[in-house]
Every structure is written in structure tokens, then in C-alpha cells.
Scaffold this motif. Structure first.
Motif, mmCIF file in Angstrom:
data_model
loop_
_atom_site.group_PDB
_atom_site.id
_atom_site.type_symbol
_atom_site.label_atom_id
_atom_site.label_comp_id
_atom_site.label_asym_id
_atom_site.label_seq_id
_atom_site.Cartn_x
_atom_site.Cartn_y
_atom_site.Cartn_z
ATOM 1 N N LEU A 198 0.917 -1.316 0.208
ATOM 2 C CA LEU A 198 -0.313 -0.226 0.143
ATOM 3 C C LEU A 198 0.673 1.242 0.016
ATOM 4 N N GLN A 199 2.136 1.354 0.472
ATOM 5 C CA GLN A 199 2.931 2.486 0.520
ATOM 6 C C GLN A 199 3.498 3.160 -0.544
ATOM 7 N N ALA A 200 3.084 2.007 -1.911
ATOM 8 C CA ALA A 200 3.924 2.201 -2.685
ATOM 9 C C ALA A 200 2.661 2.783 -3.401
ATOM 10 N N THR A 201 1.150 2.961 -3.798
ATOM 11 C CA THR A 201 0.260 3.529 -4.533
ATOM 12 C C THR A 201 0.123 4.779 -4.540
ATOM 13 N N ASP A 202 -0.598 5.854 -4.986
ATOM 14 C CA ASP A 202 -1.123 6.714 -5.375
ATOM 15 C C ASP A 202 -2.506 7.080 -5.221
ATOM 16 N N TYR A 203 -3.124 5.573 -5.409
ATOM 17 C CA TYR A 203 -4.983 5.836 -6.125
ATOM 18 C C TYR A 203 -5.133 4.252 -5.239
ATOM 19 N N LEU A 204 -6.295 4.106 -4.701
ATOM 20 C CA LEU A 204 -6.379 3.082 -3.547
ATOM 21 C C LEU A 204 -7.631 2.856 -3.841
ATOM 22 N N LYS A 335 -0.060 7.070 -11.330
ATOM 23 C CA LYS A 335 0.954 6.532 -11.219
ATOM 24 C C LYS A 335 0.609 5.152 -10.965
ATOM 25 N N ALA A 336 0.252 5.165 -9.837
ATOM 26 C CA ALA A 336 0.499 3.743 -9.344
ATOM 27 C C ALA A 336 -0.420 3.763 -8.823
ATOM 28 N N PRO A 337 -1.150 3.085 -9.293
ATOM 29 C CA PRO A 337 -3.015 2.356 -9.354
ATOM 30 C C PRO A 337 -2.625 1.359 -8.846
ATOM 31 N N LEU A 361 -8.397 -4.886 -14.177
ATOM 32 C CA LEU A 361 -8.693 -3.683 -13.751
ATOM 33 C C LEU A 361 -7.477 -2.631 -12.956
ATOM 34 N N ASN A 362 -6.237 -3.666 -13.236
ATOM 35 C CA ASN A 362 -4.722 -3.399 -12.628
ATOM 36 C C ASN A 362 -3.887 -3.940 -13.690
ATOM 37 N N ALA A 363 -3.897 -5.189 -14.438
ATOM 38 C CA ALA A 363 -3.661 -5.081 -15.895
ATOM 39 C C ALA A 363 -3.912 -3.851 -17.069
ATOM 40 N N LEU A 364 -4.642 -3.723 -17.176
ATOM 41 C CA LEU A 364 -4.934 -2.743 -18.581
ATOM 42 C C LEU A 364 -4.115 -0.892 -17.887
ATOM 43 N N SER A 365 -4.178 -0.671 -15.907
ATOM 44 C CA SER A 365 -3.638 0.371 -15.951
ATOM 45 C C SER A 365 -2.584 0.338 -15.389
ATOM 46 N N GLY A 366 -2.166 -0.051 -15.870
ATOM 47 C CA GLY A 366 -0.266 -0.148 -15.656
ATOM 48 C C GLY A 366 -0.032 -0.284 -13.815
ATOM 49 N N SER A 367 -1.287 -0.591 -13.286
ATOM 50 C CA SER A 367 -0.592 -1.217 -12.078
ATOM 51 C C SER A 367 0.329 -2.047 -12.199
ATOM 52 N N PHE A 368 0.095 -3.188 -12.874
ATOM 53 C CA PHE A 368 1.495 -4.315 -11.952
ATOM 54 C C PHE A 368 2.360 -4.113 -12.640
#
Length: 792
Positions: A198-204, A335-337, A361-368
Motif C-alpha cells: 500500500l505504501q507504493a500506491t497513489d490511488y487505492l 502513476k501507481a494505481p 483493472l490492474n493489468a489494464l491501468s499499469g498497476s502491474f
């Protein structure tokens, strides 16, 4: 001797407010009372690990003249850093519970009747040994079974090994799936699932995931949420929570999105529609590390564009189209959804459908692709353990190091539906069943099949601290120790940024004639001739010590240590130095007991996408194939006439037509995650602190619906389903969707000691038996109920 908590504390010189609270009865040994009255009042401390839930929080227990008087958090334990939740505080109430089982008991009457006579440990163990020996001699190990509540400790593996050495694959663990577990298993075909940070995300974006009141570690995530909220203005973090009821996760989020139960997957695919239409997708990850994304009309973009435009999504979910558009664009532009799914999301007929959609959603948005956001599962130096599984085609259970992607599912997904699955598959009838750390007669929605199944088994042996709802169906009940009286080790907690083993050690010797499950299994193995372990330890403590020798030999990690920064620890590692010096295992073992456990913050690598299987996007064809591959979960559940495949998977429409009809939505709280908290009076006192309802359940209703029914806050209502009815006080709140009636889970026990027996109502008893056809998960979100006002 039985004394009140207040008197107990006053004997220690603690008076006034500190001795306040309820005056429940504590059962204190007579010799301890004498010590308290005339002893020298010497204070000592012992470290251990809390066993009230699977979180692995370190604890320090204060003792006066060797008698435990209070539980505190261990300040150097990495999971909780000195903090402790109410469940941990209530540990002494379990230790001193006046209704603890004091010696083995044999059933006197018929199964289902709570009538007992005491017997000796020798007689009880002799009966069990003869039963096990009989199965071994006849080579009928497959007629032995073990129901086990998995509290994320080494004992779960030990019990599974016991069943396997008996020649049985019938080891049935009970625990909730991890966050994202269903969706990432289906997308990657690997278990355990990837971990997040969680500490690496900017949109949870959380779909039903309540990290603050449920597994994997509520204390850790409450601490982390506090840090994230404090830093939100500086870091720009946005936290959006999607749920039909505002839980603590919703209250602590930036935004709560109210949604109809069971429709979270539809919202996720509606967001995918917007992201695809805006062409704001992670093309590189999809090209290199995904499959089934593009491939004609039946591919993922085709399914989404054809079925999930925002207006259609809004009609199903109740979420306004403009909200779908806005949140999708915010998420994909971050940047890190990070999108998470769990909690109530895996308690519906759409559990796997929802989690797979959220994973997409994670795969589409660049989360991975975002750095440090996704990590490999936490490893242990002794390697992975076998995973209990079920073959979704045949219903056969097994324990495997690796699961087959197309046919196998983790067994804990389906444990609540076990009698149905065993009757549907080709299983021999069990002759001997053991039950430990779980109350299967309380947890499931459909109790009757459980009652019938356990009544047919000739010998049911239960390990228990208190008689519970399952006990009347046991033939023998063995008094089990609490976590404050036994040895064990909590295993690494998923989604924490370090590897850790929390040592459980006896704070006091076993009370009331209780014995630890591990020690009893070791003795039974010896008497039955089961070669359980090559090293042949004399006790479960010896087995635990032998496992820790592997940790010592690896040279990795360190016992818990006082405030030292991770950066400083890294510098020490580079130079080959350690925080502590332990040239021999005896020194290492002593430090573990003194500090409370072992951890290794360096064993948490980022996800390596090149070594993983490619991400599989959901498609109509894949959904259709899964339904055919998993026929066991569709018993009695056929598509409605005219429904498409997707509409069937989305489950029935979530609207309620008449003013007095609601969808029942049971929910869990921090004080009662598994229903066990009601046996402890401290937790009974505070579990309803926010609605101000104590020692009972309540029903939360939206103000608009209450007005139509002429209901006021505090009125009594009768909640009626096809399974029965309960009477509850109504709390009128704006924090629930208009279509649901939210009721807390945990009350309504038939046993479980004087503080829980026949107190309150269990909403799960009103639920129809409905399961997710893709995962086998039992649904809590699918039963319609009628509400009637009760005139006082």
C-alpha cells in the motif's frame, strides 16, 4: 475459585477506574488466589504471539508472581509495533473463562444432545488410538478426516501432515481467502497470490476489501492507514472504497461509492470500458505479459464494449454513470494505481467474476508495471507447504505442492459447503473425524446437511476450549489449551513487506487439564504407529524447535530487535554483520523466546513478470469453459430463462420491488471476525459501541426505506426469510444502500459459554444456500428478507 475481574485486579492493588468495566466471573486456580493475597508481588514479563486471529501480532504479558494480569503489544514485533486490538486485550478472558472444558468428555445421549460424562485422558486417547489403528490395519486411511481452523500457524501444516500420514487426503482447512486471491488465481494460475504494498500506491481502489476490520492483519493496516492519511495532502494519495455498507474502510477513505450487493464486478468492467475507450492502457505489459486480450469478437475488449457501457453498468450497480467515468479516468491516470478485492466481495454468487474483473483493472491501468507496488509471496527458508485443494470436476480433495490451473481450487474456498460436495463426489464414508479450532455448525448458512453428515460418522473427536455449537455432534470432546498455554509459530502474514515468524510460547502451564492439539497428535501418531516425523520429537515444542533450526541454518533474518532502521540493517548485511550474535542454535533459540519471534525484511522481492505465467483476461468463452469445468458448484442453480451467460454470472438483479423487502447483508466487525468474540464479555461490551447496541445484534436500514415503513431508530423489527425469522432493533443510518438490511455476524450461538449461549441472533441462519458457480464460495449477499414492525 471463581472471582470477578474487579476483585482479581484489586488483589493486585489496582483500584478505581483501572479496575472498572464489567464484573464478569474469572475462574482463577485456588493456589493462584493464595499467591495473589500473600505473595511478594514480583513483576515479570513474557513475550509471545497473539492467537485470537491469524494476524501474528507480538504480545508481552505482564505477570505478578507468575500470574498473568494483562496483555500488551510487543513494541519490537514488526507486525504491530506495540499496538494491540481489543481481541488481543481480551486474551486473559479466554484463559480464565469459567466455562473452559476441564477434562475429556464422552457423549451420553444422542448426537445433537449436549449431554456429557467425564472420562480420563487415558481412556479418551485409547478410544481414538483404537479407531486410528483399525483404519490403518484395514488400509482405510481415506475414511479419516480432519476439519481444521487455519489460524496461519505451523500447527495447520502439522495437522495436515498427520492426515496425510494416515493415508487420507481429507484435510479440510477453514479460513477466509486472501485479498485478490480468487481473481489472481484465475488470472495467473499461481498460488499463493501476488502481494501488494500500500505504501507504493497513489490511488487505492478497494472493492469490499476491509483491511481495518478483517484479515490479514487489522492492527498492521490500521497503523498503515493512519500514516497514509497523515501523508495524503503531501503525497496526493486518493483512497476510494466500494461497498453496499460503509465499513471502517469506507469511513477512512477519501470517497465511499455506494453500490448494490453482488455488482462490484460489473462496476470494474464498466471502468474497463472507459479505460479502453480512452485508450489509456498499459500496452507494454499487455503485449509482453498477458493473453486472451485481443482475438476477435470474443476477446476481452469485445466483451467489455458489448456489455458494459456506463449507462448499462449504472442500471445494474446503482452507481451514477458520471461516477463510473470519473473514477475510471482517475484510476487509469494515476502513476501507481492499485485495485483490491476481498471481504464481502468474495461472499457472493459473483465472487470470482468480481475478483477477476478487478484484477483486470490492474493489468489494464499499469498497476502491474508500477515499481514496488506488487511483490512475490513471502518465502520461508524451509520452503512452501502443500496446499489442500479440491478438484472442481470430481470433488476429490488432496494436498499438492502445485495446483492444476484448470481443475484445482484451494480447499478453504469451499469448506463451508463440505457436506454437499462430499455427497456429490465419489467419497467413502468417514469412520473417524477430528475437529479443531473451528465451529462448522455455526459458520455455514445451511446447517442441516452438516448435522446429518456428522451424525452419520461413528467417531467424531473435537478439540475445544469451550463447548460450542459443534460439540453436541461430537462423540469425544478433548480440552484444548489456549494460545497463552502452548507452543506454536505464526507464519508470514500476506501483504506485509517482510517475512516473519511469531513465536507462541506458554505464558503459564496448561490450566484445567487441557493439552495442546500438537502434543495430542504426536502421542496418537506414536500409539498408532504413524511415522509422522523422521526426527521423532517428544513434544510439539520439540517439533517447533527443529523447524526453527532450519531458519538458523539459513543465516537469513534475525530475531526481533529494538528500534533499528531498515537502512541500518541493510548496511549491516552488506558487511556480513548481524544485530545479534548467536554462534550456536541455543543462543538463537534463547533470543527468539526473549524477543518474541524472527523476521527478515530483505526477503520480499518485487514481482518478476518474466518468470510468471501470463495474465489471462476474462472472456465469455473462458467463463463458459469454467462453468463446464466446475459442475460441482452448480447444484440446483440453473440460469433463468432468457438470461445470457454474463447475466447469469452477474447473479440475479439486485433490486427489491416492495417497500418491506430487502437483501440481507451480514457483515463482520473487528471484535467478531469468526463469531468467536461473543464468548468473551469484553468484546460483547464493545462490539456494538458505535450503534450503542451491546450484547446483541442489530439491523442497519437506510432512512428512506425506514420512512416508508414508518420505522424510528430503536424500533423492533422481525426479519423473515424462507429459513426462519429473528427479531432485531433497527438502527437508521445513511451509511447503507437503500436495498439492503445490514446485520452484524457473530451472535446467536447455541453454546460457546455463558457469555454467548442463546444471546442475540445469527443472520447467517436466515440465508439461502447459494454458491458462486465459478469458485464454490458460499454467498452471504443473495437472500431476500421481509421486514415486519413489531409492536412492543
Amino acid at each position: 475459585m471463581k472471582i470477578t475481574r474487579r476483585n482479581f485486579l484489586q488483589m493486585l492493588g489496582i483500584t478505581g477506574v483501572a479496575a472498572g468495566g464489567i464484573s464478569q466471573v474469572w475462574a482463577i486456580p485456588d493456589k493462584w488466589i493464595e499467591t495473589l493475597q500473600y505473595g511478594p508481588r514480583i513483576e515479570t514479563w513474557k513475550t509471545s504471539t497473539c492467537g485470537q486471529c491469524p494476524a501474528g501480532c507480538g504480545i508481552r504479558v505482564r505477570l505478578i508472581d507468575g500470574i498473568p494480569v494483562r496483555v500488551f503489544g510487543n513494541p519490537i514485533a514488526p507486525v504491530n509495533g506495540g499496538f494491540i486490538c481489543p481481541m488481543g486485550e481480551a486474551g486473559l478472558e479466554l484463559l480464565y473463562h469459567p466455562d473452559r472444558i476441564r477434562q475429556p468428555m464422552r457423549r451420553k445421549g444422542k448426537k445433537g444432545e449436549s449431554s456429557w460424562e467425564p472420562i480420563s485422558w487415558e481412556e479418551a486417547l485409547g478410544r481414538i488410538s483404537r479407531g486410528l489403528q483399525g483404519l490403518s490395519k484395514k488400509r482405510q486411511g481415506d475414511r479419516f478426516g480432519f476439519l481444521f481452523g487455519d489460524r496461519n500457524t505451523l500447527l495447520t501444516d502439522f495437522a495436515g501432515d498427520f492426515a496425510a500420514r494416515m493415508g487420507s487426503a481429507n484435510f479440510f482447512p477453514f479460513r477466509s481467502p486472501g485479498i485478490n486471491e480468487l481473481g489472481l488465481w484465475q488470472a495467473f494460475g499461481e498460488f499463493p497470490p501476488l502481494a501488494f504494498d500500500l505504501q507504493a500506491t497513489d490511488y487505492l481502489l478497494t472493492f469490499g476489501t476491509n483491511l481495518l476490520e478483517g484479515p490479514p492483519s487489522p492492527v498492521y493496516f490500521n497503523r498503515l492507514y493512519g500514516k497514509l492519511k497523515d501523508g495524503r495532502p503531501r503525497a496526493g494519495l486518493k483512497m476510494v472504497h466500494v461497498d453496499a455498507r460503509m465499513s471502517q474502510a469506507g469511513k477512512n477513505a477519501t470517497e465511499w461509492i455506494q453500490i448494490r450487493p453482488g455488482s462490484m464486478g460489473v462496476l470494474a468492467l464498466g471502468m474497463a470500458y472507459v479505460i479502453l475507450r480512452d485508450r489509456n492502457i498499459d500496452e507494454e505489459f499487455i503485449a509482453r505479459h498477458a493473453r486472451e486480450f485481443r482475438g476477435g469478437k470474443e476477446d476481452f475488449p469485445g466483451m467489455v464494449s458489448g456489455h458494459y457501457p456506463p449507462d448499462e453498468v449504472s442500471s445494474i450497480t446503482g452507481v451514477p454513470p458520471e461516477t463510473v467515468l470519473r473514477v475510471a479516468r482517475e484510476f487509469s491516470s494515476a502513476k501507481a494505481p492499485l485495485a483490491l478485492s476481498g471481504g464481502v466481495a468474495d461472499r457472493s454468487e459473483t465472487a470470482l467474476f468480481t475478483q477477476w474483473a478487478v484484477a483486470s483493472l490492474n493489468a489494464l491501468s499499469g498497476s502491474f508495471s508500477a515499481g514496488k507496488l506488487w511483490r512475490e509471496p513471502v518465502p520461508l527458508p524451509w520452503g512452501p507447504s502443500p496446499v489442500p485443494s479440491i478438484n472442481a470436476r470430481t470433488g476429490v480433495f488432496s494436498r499438492k505442492p502445485l495446483l492444476a490451473t484448470d481443475t484445482d481450487l484451494p480447499a478453504h474456498w469451499v469448506s463451508e459447503d463440505l457436506p454437499h460436495l462430499l455427497s456429490a463426489g465419489n467419497h467413502p464414508d468417514l469412520e473417524l473425524l477430528m475437529v479443531a479450532q473451528v465451529d462448522p455448525m455455526y459458520l455455514p448458512a445451511d446447517r442441516k446437511p452438516w448435522q446429518e453428515w456428522m451424525s452419520r460418522i461413528p467417531q467424531v473427536v473435537q478439540f475445544a476450549t469451550l463447548l460450542d455449537d459443534t460439540s453436541p455432534y461430537a462423540d469425544l470432546v478433548l480440552p484444548a489449551t489456549t494460545y497463552l498455554e502452548q507452543w506454536d509459530a505464526s507464519l508470514p502474514v500476506p501483504n506485509l513487506p517482510f517475512s516473519q515468524l511469531g513465536l507462541q510460547q506458554p505464558v503459564v502451564p496448561p490450566m484445567s487439564g487441557a493439552r495442546s492439539v500438537g502434543d495430542v497428535l504426536l502421542r496418537l501418531a506414536t500409539e498408532t504407529g504413524i511415522a509422522l516425523l523422521p526426527e521423532k520429537p517428544k513434544s510439539y515444542a520439540g517439533y517447533l524447535e527443529s523447524r526453527m533450526k532450519t531458519i538458523f541454518a539459513s543465516g537469513k533474518g534475525t530475531p526481533y530487535f529494538e528500534a533499528v532502521s531498515l537502512g541500518f540493517l541493510g548496511e549491516l548485511r552488506k558487511r556480513g554483520w548481524q544485530v545479534y550474535s548467536y554462534p550456536a542454535f541455543a543462543d538463537f533459540w534463547r533470543l527468539l523466546q526473549e524477543k518474541g519471534g524472527w523476521w527478515d525484511p530483505g526477503e520480499y522481492p518485487e514481482a518478476d513478470w518474466k518468470k510468471r505465467r501470463k495474465f489471462a483476461f476474462p472472456t465469455v468463452a473462458r467463463f463458459d469453459a469454467l462453468l463446464k469445468e466446475r459442475p460441482l458448484f452448480r447444484q440446483g442453480q440453473e440460469p433463468r430463462k432468457g438470461d445470457t451467460l454474463l447475466r447469469t454470472l452477474e447473479a440475479p438483479a439486485r433490486t427489491t420491488e416492495s417497500p418491506d423487502t430487502f437483501l440481507l447483508a451480514p457483515f463482520t466487525t473487528l471484535m467478531n471476525m469468526t463469531g468467536e468474540g461473543t464468548s468473551l464479555p469484553l468484546l460483547q461490551e464493545i462490539s456494538g459501541m458505535i450503534p450503542r447496541v451491546y450484547w446483541d445484534a442489530w439491523a442497519e436500514m437506510h432512512p428512506g426505506r425506514a420512512e416508508k415503513l414508518s420505522l424510528k431508530d430503536g424500533d423492533l423489527i422481525r426479519v423473515v426469510s424462507g429459513k426462519g425469522s429473528v427479531t432485531l432493533g433497527v438502527k437508521i443510518v445513511p451509511t447503507v444502500s437503500p436495498g439492503i438490511l445490514a446485520v452484524p455476524y457473530g451472535q446467536g450461538h447455541r453454546e460457546s459459554g455463558r457469555y454467548a449461549k442463546n444471546i442475540g441472533s445469527n443472520p447467517v441462519g436466515l440465508i439461502d444456500r447459494l454458491v458462486d458457480p465459478l469458485s464454490g464460495r458460499a454467498s452471504w449477499q443473495s437472500t431476500r428478507v421481509r421486514v415486519e414492525k413489531v409492536n412492543k
